[in-house]
Design an enzyme around this catalytic site. Structure first.
Site, PDB file in Angstrom:
ATOM      1  CB  SER A 256      20.294  -8.626  48.039  1.00  9.71           C
ATOM      2  OG  SER A 256      20.562  -8.210  46.714  1.00  9.71           O
ATOM      3  CE  LYS A 257      26.947  -9.937  51.801  1.00 11.03           C
ATOM      4  NZ  LYS A 257      27.260 -11.323  51.875  1.00 11.03           N
TER       5      LYS A 257
END
Ligand code: GLU
Length: 493
Positions: free
Chosen positions: A259-260
Site C-alpha cells: 500500500s501507499k
C-alpha cells in the site's frame, strides 16, 4: 479445433493504475502474445460514484507507457464493443431478465436497514452472515413489495441469484492453484442487479466474459472467493466457464498488503521517477512467475514465448524495490546510447541540450550513467556540464582546494596541461592526464585528480575525468580553472 485465446484486464477506474493491476495486465498480455491470442481492455466503471475519467485516462496512459497495448478496448473498439461497463447496462438488465424469467433469479425487496438487521442478528449469534433467502418466497416478495420502505417510499428491489439447492460443493480446476472447492450453501443468494438498476461486479463480469468470448481469466487471488458465484452464473446460462488462473498477491517486504505507506503504488509514479518500461515490466514479470530457462533478465517478447500459466506461483510475491532498482540500473547501463538519450531527454528539460551535438550527449550520458538507478537522478548527475561556471562551495574549497598543494597542482595544470593538451578526444585527454599526473610526482595521482575534478566540476566525485574535460571543452575548463585558482592562491597553508 480449440477456441482462440482471448484474455482481458478489467480495471475499475477508481484510482491510478496500481502495480498489482499492472502485473495482472502483464501476465494476461504475455499469455496472449505467446499464444497468438487477443488482449482485451475492459473498463469496469459500474461504480459511478467512485469511477473518474482521470483514472480511466491514467489506466490508458500507464498501460501504454508499459507497452501493454490492447487489441480491443473502449478507446479503439472491437467486435464486442462497447468495452466500458457503464455503456452496457441494458445488456445486463436483459440478461438478468432471462434469469428472472426462468426462476434462476428473483427480486429482493429487503431494504438496507432490514439487511443490516439480518447481519446484526447473525453477529449477535456469532455465526457467519448468509442472506436469509427471505425473498425466495413469492408471498414474502408480494407483501414486501406492497409495503413502503422506512422513509415511506415504494421499495426498489434488487435482483438476487438463486443458488440451486442441490448445487452442494462446487469444484473447479484453477491453472495456478489446482483443484479449488467451495460449499455453495455458505454463499447465500447474492445480488446480481442492484436496486438502482446497475449490475453487481459478479454479474457484469460474467455477462461480459461470455459475450466477449474470454477463454482465460487470469487475475489476482483476491477474486477467488467470487469465482464460485461466477461459475454458477455461467451454469445458469449453460455456458462453459473460462479457464481460471488466480495469481498470488503482491506483498510489501513486511509481508503486508502493498500500500501507499510502503511507497508508490501507482505505475505512473514509477514512470515519472524514471523507471524504464522494459525494466519495470521485467520486474513485474518476476513477481509470481519464473522463466523456465532461469534467465531473469529479458525482453517481453522472450518471456511471452515461455509464458505458461502453470509456472505462476500461488504464494505471495514480495515487491522488492532493490531488485527493481537493480534491473533498471542494469538497463540504463546497457541501453544503446541513442535510445538512452531519447528516454533521458524529458528528464533533462531544464538544460539547454542544444549546446552539445548528439555525439557529445552520448559521451556525456555514457560518462554519468554508471551509478544511476532511475532517470530522475540524471539532472543532478549532469548539471556541472551546463553553464560556464560551477559553484565551488566553501566546504569543497576548504577540503580540496585550500593550501599550497592544490594551488601548485592547479597552477601547473594551467601552464603545463592546458597549454599543450589535445582536446580532440577523451582518449587523447586520458593520455595527457596520465603524463600530467606523472609529472606531478611525488604528489599522489589521486590528489592531483581530486583537485582538478573539484576545480572543474565543483565536486569530488563524478564522471570519468578525461570524458568530463572533453565534453566541457578547453574554453570552459580554462575558465573554471581560473576561477578556482583565485580561491586557492593566497589561501592559508
Ligand atoms: N474490476 C475487477 C478488478 O479490478 C476485475 C476483476 C476480474 O478480473 O474479474 O479487480
Amino acid at each position: 479445433m480449440s477456441s482462440p485465446i482471448r484474455v482481458r484486464i478489467a480495471p475499475s477506474p477508481t484510482g491510478f493504475l496500481h502495480v498489482g493491476t499492472a502485473r495482472t495486465a502483464l501476465f494476461n498480455f504475455l499469455y496472449a502474445k505467446g499464444h497468438g491470442g487477443q488482449f482485451i481492455l475492459r473498463i469496469e466503471d459500474t461504480d459511478r460514484e467512485r469511477s473518474q475519467d482521470i483514472y480511466t485516462q491514467n489506466i490508458y496512459d500507464s498501460l501504454k507507457a508499459l507497452g501493454l497495448q490492447w487489441d480491443e478496448g473502449p478507446d479503439i473498439g472491437g467486435p464486442y464493443a462497447p468495452y466500458a461497463q457503464s455503456e452496457r447496462t441494458a445488456t445486463y438488465q436483459e440478461w438478468a431478465e432471462k434469469l428472472l424469467a426462468n426462476g434462476q433469479a428473483y427480486h429482493c425487496y429487503l431494504t438496507q436497514a432490514e439487511l443490516d438487521a439480518e447481519k446484526a442478528a447473525a453477529q449477535a449469534e456469532k455465526r457467519a452472515y448468509i442472506y436469509s433467502g427471505a425473498c425466495r418466497d413469492p408471498k414474502v416478495r408480494e407483501e414486501l413489495a406492497a409495503k413502503p420502505d422506512e422513509q415511506g417510499n415504494p421499495r426498489k428491489p434488487s435482483i438476487r441469484f438463486r443458488i440451486p439447492d442441490e448445487r452442494g460443493t462446487l469444484t473447479f480446476q484453477d491453472a495456478v492453484r489446482g483443484e479449488v472447492s467451495f460449499d455453495t450453501k455458505l454463499l447465500g443468494d447474492f445480488v446480481i442487479m442492484k436496486s438502482d438498476g446497475t449490475p453487481s461486479y459478479n454479474f457484469a463480469v460474467v455477462v461480459d466474459d461470455i459475450l466477449m468470448q474470454i477463454s482465460h481469466v487470469i487475475r489476482g487471488e483476491d477474486h477467488i472467493s467470487n469465482t464460485p458465484r461466477q461459475i454458477m452464473i455461467y451454469e445458469a446460462f449453460n455456458v462453459v466457464p473460462p479457464q481460471f488462473a488466480h495469481v498470488g498477491m503482491i506483498l510489501a517486504p513486511d509481508r503486508t498488503k502493498l500500500s501507499k505507506r510502503h511507497g508508490a503504488v501507482a505505475v505512473s509514479d514509477y514512470i515519472k521517477d524514471g523507471y524504464l518500461p522494459e525494466a519495470f515490466c521485467n520486474f513485474l514479470t518476476l513477481l509470481g512467475w519464473s522463466p523456465p530457462d532461469g534467465e531473469e533478465i529479458g525482453t517481453m517478447e522472450h518471456f511471452a514465448q515461455q509464458f505458461e500459466l502453470e509456472r505462476i506461483t500461488h504464494s505471495p510475491a514480495i515487491f522488492e524495490k532493490d531488485k527493481l532498482n537493480f534491473i533498471n540500473g542494469k538497463l540504463i547501463r546497457t541501453l544503446p546510447l541513442p535510445e538512452l538519450l531519447t528516454v533521458a531527454r524529458p528528464y533533462l528539460h531544464q538544460f539547454d541540450l542544444r549546446q552539445y551535438s548528439d555525439e557529445t550527449l552520448y559521451c556525456l550520458l555514457d560518462a554519468v550513467r554508471e551509478p544511476i538507478t532511475v532517470l530522475s537522478e540524471l539532472p543532478e548527475a549532469v548539471n556541472y556540464f551546463f553553464g560556464r561556471t560551477v559553484i565551488l562551495d566553501a566546504q569543497l574549497v576548504g577540503e580540496v582546494l585550500t593550501g599550497p598543494e592544490p594551488a601548485h597542482i592547479l597552477e601547473h595544470f594551467k601552464t603545463d596541461f592546458l597549454a599543450t593538451a589535445n582536446f580532440e578526444s577523451p582518449e587523447a585527454l586520458a593520455e595527457a592526464i596520465k603524463s600530467f599526473t606523472n609529472s606531478m610526482k611525488p604528489i599522489k595521482t589521486k590528489t592531483v585528480m581530486w583537485a582538478i575534478r573539484a576545480a572543474v566540476t565543483g565536486r569530488t566525485h563524478g564522471a570519468d575525468l578525461s570524458k568530463t574535460l572533453y565534453i566541457l571543452g578547453k574554453e570552459v575548463v580554462t575558465h573554471r580553472l581560473e576561477t578556482a585558482l583565485t580561491l586557492t592562491t593566497g589561501s592559508p597553508a
